[in-house]
Design a protein around this motif. Structure first.
Motif, PDB file in Angstrom:
ATOM      1  N   LYS A  42       0.835  -1.213   0.000  1.00  0.00           N
ATOM      2  CA  LYS A  42       0.000   0.000   0.000  1.00  0.00           C
ATOM      3  C   LYS A  42       0.864   1.255   0.000  1.00  0.00           C
ATOM      4  O   LYS A  42       0.566   2.220  -0.710  1.00  0.00           O
ATOM      5  N   ILE A  43       1.941   1.231   0.779  1.00  0.00           N
ATOM      6  CA  ILE A  43       2.847   2.379   0.831  1.00  0.00           C
ATOM      7  C   ILE A  43       3.465   2.620  -0.539  1.00  0.00           C
ATOM      8  O   ILE A  43       3.498   3.748  -1.030  1.00  0.00           O
ATOM      9  N   ASN A  44       3.946   1.555  -1.169  1.00  0.00           N
ATOM     10  CA  ASN A  44       4.562   1.702  -2.492  1.00  0.00           C
ATOM     11  C   ASN A  44       3.558   2.157  -3.547  1.00  0.00           C
ATOM     12  O   ASN A  44       3.903   2.936  -4.435  1.00  0.00           O
ATOM     13  N   ASP A  45       2.311   1.703  -3.444  1.00  0.00           N
ATOM     14  CA  ASP A  45       1.275   2.191  -4.362  1.00  0.00           C
ATOM     15  C   ASP A  45       1.076   3.693  -4.183  1.00  0.00           C
ATOM     16  O   ASP A  45       0.973   4.438  -5.166  1.00  0.00           O
ATOM     17  N   TRP A  46       1.032   4.129  -2.932  1.00  0.00           N
ATOM     18  CA  TRP A  46       0.867   5.554  -2.648  1.00  0.00           C
ATOM     19  C   TRP A  46       2.078   6.347  -3.144  1.00  0.00           C
ATOM     20  O   TRP A  46       1.920   7.407  -3.740  1.00  0.00           O
ATOM     21  N   LEU A  47       3.280   5.818  -2.899  1.00  0.00           N
ATOM     22  CA  LEU A  47       4.502   6.490  -3.356  1.00  0.00           C
ATOM     23  C   LEU A  47       4.515   6.606  -4.880  1.00  0.00           C
ATOM     24  O   LEU A  47       4.924   7.629  -5.425  1.00  0.00           O
ATOM     25  N   CYS A  48       4.042   5.573  -5.562  1.00  0.00           N
ATOM     26  CA  CYS A  48       3.958   5.598  -7.024  1.00  0.00           C
ATOM     27  C   CYS A  48       3.003   6.701  -7.484  1.00  0.00           C
ATOM     28  O   CYS A  48       3.323   7.459  -8.406  1.00  0.00           O
ATOM     29  N   GLN A  49       1.857   6.816  -6.825  1.00  0.00           N
ATOM     30  CA  GLN A  49       0.887   7.873  -7.165  1.00  0.00           C
ATOM     31  C   GLN A  49       1.484   9.264  -6.962  1.00  0.00           C
ATOM     32  O   GLN A  49       1.154  10.189  -7.688  1.00  0.00           O
ATOM     33  N   PHE A  54      10.193   4.228  -4.242  1.00  0.00           N
ATOM     34  CA  PHE A  54       9.600   3.139  -3.482  1.00  0.00           C
ATOM     35  C   PHE A  54      10.429   2.808  -2.249  1.00  0.00           C
ATOM     36  O   PHE A  54      11.613   3.128  -2.174  1.00  0.00           O
ATOM     37  N   VAL A  55       9.789   2.096  -1.325  1.00  0.00           N
ATOM     38  CA  VAL A  55      10.497   1.515  -0.192  1.00  0.00           C
ATOM     39  C   VAL A  55      11.380   0.413  -0.756  1.00  0.00           C
ATOM     40  O   VAL A  55      10.922  -0.432  -1.532  1.00  0.00           O
ATOM     41  N   GLN A  56      12.653   0.434  -0.387  1.00  0.00           N
ATOM     42  CA  GLN A  56      13.594  -0.576  -0.867  1.00  0.00           C
ATOM     43  C   GLN A  56      13.594  -1.770   0.077  1.00  0.00           C
ATOM     44  O   GLN A  56      13.369  -1.622   1.278  1.00  0.00           O
ATOM     45  N   TYR A  57      13.828  -2.944  -0.488  1.00  0.00           N
ATOM     46  CA  TYR A  57      13.924  -4.160   0.321  1.00  0.00           C
ATOM     47  C   TYR A  57      15.184  -4.906  -0.062  1.00  0.00           C
ATOM     48  O   TYR A  57      15.461  -5.108  -1.240  1.00  0.00           O
ATOM     49  N   THR A  58      15.959  -5.293   0.924  1.00  0.00           N
ATOM     50  CA  THR A  58      17.147  -6.111   0.716  1.00  0.00           C
ATOM     51  C   THR A  58      16.973  -7.387   1.518  1.00  0.00           C
ATOM     52  O   THR A  58      16.726  -7.337   2.731  1.00  0.00           O
ATOM     53  N   TYR A  59      17.088  -8.514   0.827  1.00  0.00           N
ATOM     54  CA  TYR A  59      16.910  -9.807   1.469  1.00  0.00           C
ATOM     55  C   TYR A  59      17.882  -9.945   2.637  1.00  0.00           C
ATOM     56  O   TYR A  59      19.064  -9.664   2.517  1.00  0.00           O
ATOM     57  N   GLY A  60      17.361 -10.380   3.776  1.00  0.00           N
ATOM     58  CA  GLY A  60      18.188 -10.594   4.957  1.00  0.00           C
ATOM     59  C   GLY A  60      18.424  -9.345   5.792  1.00  0.00           C
ATOM     60  O   GLY A  60      18.939  -9.418   6.898  1.00  0.00           O
ATOM     61  N   LYS A  61      18.060  -8.175   5.250  1.00  0.00           N
ATOM     62  CA  LYS A  61      18.243  -6.927   5.994  1.00  0.00           C
ATOM     63  C   LYS A  61      16.912  -6.276   6.328  1.00  0.00           C
ATOM     64  O   LYS A  61      16.684  -5.857   7.441  1.00  0.00           O
ATOM     65  N   GLY A  62      16.068  -6.112   5.327  1.00  0.00           N
ATOM     66  CA  GLY A  62      14.766  -5.518   5.558  1.00  0.00           C
ATOM     67  C   GLY A  62      14.452  -4.366   4.637  1.00  0.00           C
ATOM     68  O   GLY A  62      14.994  -4.271   3.537  1.00  0.00           O
ATOM     69  N   PHE A  63      13.596  -3.470   5.123  1.00  0.00           N
ATOM     70  CA  PHE A  63      13.096  -2.340   4.340  1.00  0.00           C
ATOM     71  C   PHE A  63      13.888  -1.081   4.656  1.00  0.00           C
ATOM     72  O   PHE A  63      14.389  -0.906   5.764  1.00  0.00           O
ATOM     73  N   PHE A  64      13.945  -0.179   3.659  1.00  0.00           N
ATOM     74  CA  PHE A  64      14.748   1.030   3.829  1.00  0.00           C
ATOM     75  C   PHE A  64      14.305   2.102   2.843  1.00  0.00           C
ATOM     76  O   PHE A  64      13.920   1.808   1.721  1.00  0.00           O
ATOM     77  N   LEU A  65      14.365   3.350   3.284  1.00  0.00           N
ATOM     78  CA  LEU A  65      14.208   4.500   2.399  1.00  0.00           C
ATOM     79  C   LEU A  65      15.507   5.289   2.463  1.00  0.00           C
ATOM     80  O   LEU A  65      15.999   5.584   3.553  1.00  0.00           O
ATOM     81  N   ASN A  66      16.083   5.643   1.292  1.00  0.00           N
ATOM     82  CA  ASN A  66      17.322   6.431   1.323  1.00  0.00           C
ATOM     83  C   ASN A  66      17.011   7.865   1.756  1.00  0.00           C
ATOM     84  O   ASN A  66      15.852   8.280   1.801  1.00  0.00           O
ATOM     85  N   ASP A  67      18.052   8.619   2.078  1.00  0.00           N
ATOM     86  CA  ASP A  67      17.868   9.961   2.635  1.00  0.00           C
ATOM     87  C   ASP A  67      17.108  10.898   1.697  1.00  0.00           C
ATOM     88  O   ASP A  67      16.264  11.684   2.136  1.00  0.00           O
ATOM     89  N   GLN A  68      17.404  10.836   0.413  1.00  0.00           N
ATOM     90  CA  GLN A  68      16.710  11.685  -0.546  1.00  0.00           C
ATOM     91  C   GLN A  68      15.213  11.349  -0.585  1.00  0.00           C
ATOM     92  O   GLN A  68      14.363  12.233  -0.587  1.00  0.00           O
ATOM     93  N   ALA A  69      14.914  10.057  -0.611  1.00  0.00           N
ATOM     94  CA  ALA A  69      13.519   9.626  -0.622  1.00  0.00           C
ATOM     95  C   ALA A  69      12.817  10.043   0.666  1.00  0.00           C
ATOM     96  O   ALA A  69      11.657  10.478   0.635  1.00  0.00           O
TER      97      ALA A  69
END
Length: 147
Positions: A42-49, A54-69
């Motif tokens: 839902k968050i990524n759909d909203w971000l797309c709109q 998007f919220v980034q996902y790295t296997y084994g680490k989790g979710f992340f948004l970079n500073d610019q985002a």
């Protein structure tokens, strides 16, 4: 439009300095793995709109948004953030107060509407509250049929 929990998950991601694991989010929001992934969707759909990253996902680490985002999202979301998201403790206090003050039956749907959480979350809150009260010698009964 984001619901309160999805907005709260996004807020956690905005405040995080590093990756946030699925397990951390599950624990913090007292929801299932699937619910977290649904909220991220839902968050990524909203971000797309909003034409944001998007919220980034790295296997084994989790979710992340970079500073610019984070900066872009913070500017955009400031007008849609809910004023309050009830924590597990706050919801349980609310349920306890409702039980004490009403003195009668309270329906699951009513609690869902008032706390804006799912049926399973309300039932888990009731179960946890019931266990806490048993230790203090107070009984709380719940019936699927009656509430």
């Amino acid at each position: 439009m984001l619901d309160k929990r999805s907005t709260a998950v996004l807020q956690v991601l905005l405040q995080a300095a590093t990756f946030i694991s699925v397990q951390e989010l599950m624990k913090q929001f007292q929801v299932s793995r699937r619910t977290i992934y649904y909220d991220i969707e839902k968050i990524n759909d909203w971000l797309c709109q909003q034409e944001l990253e998007f919220v980034q996902y790295t296997y084994g680490k989790g979710f992340f948004l970079n500073d610019q985002a984070k900066d872009q999202v913070a500017k955009q979301i400031s007008h849609v953030m809910p004023s309050a998201y009830l924590s597990v403790e706050d919801r349980q206090i609310y349920v306890a107060l409702m039980c004490i003050l009403r003195g009668g039956k309270i329906g699951t749907q009513q609690l869902m509407d008032e706390t804006e959480v799912s049926r399973n979350t309300v039932l888990q809150d009731i179960k946890d509250l019931k266990n806490k009260w048993i230790k203090k010698g107070i009984s709380l009964t719940y019936s699927y049929k009656d509430g």
